[in-house]
Motif scaffolding. Structure first.
Motif, PDB file in Angstrom:
ATOM      1  N   ALA A 188       5.976  -5.928   1.011  1.00 13.86           N
ATOM      2  CA  ALA A 188       5.731  -6.668   2.253  1.00 13.86           C
ATOM      3  C   ALA A 188       6.001  -5.792   3.468  1.00 13.86           C
ATOM      4  N   ASN A 210       3.151  -3.297   3.783  1.00  9.42           N
ATOM      5  CA  ASN A 210       1.954  -3.958   4.321  1.00  9.42           C
ATOM      6  C   ASN A 210       2.107  -4.252   5.807  1.00  9.42           C
ATOM      7  N   GLN A 211       3.292  -4.661   6.206  1.00 10.65           N
ATOM      8  CA  GLN A 211       3.531  -4.961   7.621  1.00 10.65           C
ATOM      9  C   GLN A 211       3.398  -3.694   8.466  1.00 10.65           C
ATOM     10  N   GLU A 212       3.909  -2.583   7.959  1.00 11.85           N
ATOM     11  CA  GLU A 212       3.793  -1.333   8.703  1.00 11.85           C
ATOM     12  C   GLU A 212       2.332  -0.909   8.818  1.00 11.85           C
ATOM     13  N   ARG A 230       0.727  -3.071  11.391  1.00  9.58           N
ATOM     14  CA  ARG A 230       1.168  -2.679  12.738  1.00  9.58           C
ATOM     15  C   ARG A 230       0.394  -1.452  13.217  1.00  9.58           C
TER      16      ARG A 230
END
Length: 78
Positions: free
Chosen positions: A48, A51-53, A56
């Motif tokens: 997670a 994926n968030q990085e 972003r």
């Protein structure tokens, strides 16, 4: 009479030891299962975050493009 009491005490001691060992074994198995589940959750959390990085970084690229388009539109108006 004393022999009977000693036999009962020995039997109770053996049964108690077996009971404690059985409870300890199943407690250990439960902790192992919890450790496996926690490892799975940790892996999900790491995925997670990755994926968030990535999202972003993609959002920053889109923001940069949008800024360039806005500047182009302002230059056309002026």
């Amino acid at each position: 009479m004393n022999g009977g009491i000693i036999a009962i005490l020995i039997t109770l001691t053996v049964i108690g030891g077996v009971s404690v060992s059985t409870v300890a074994y199943f407690t250990l198995q439960r902790h192992r299962a919890d450790a496996v589940a926690m490892a799975g959750y940790r892996k999900l959390a790491e995925e997670a975050v990755a994926n968030q990085e990535a999202l972003r970084a993609e959002l920053e690229a889109v923001t940069a493009r949008l800024t360039a388009v806005e500047e182009l539109l302002r230059s056309v108006d002026a």
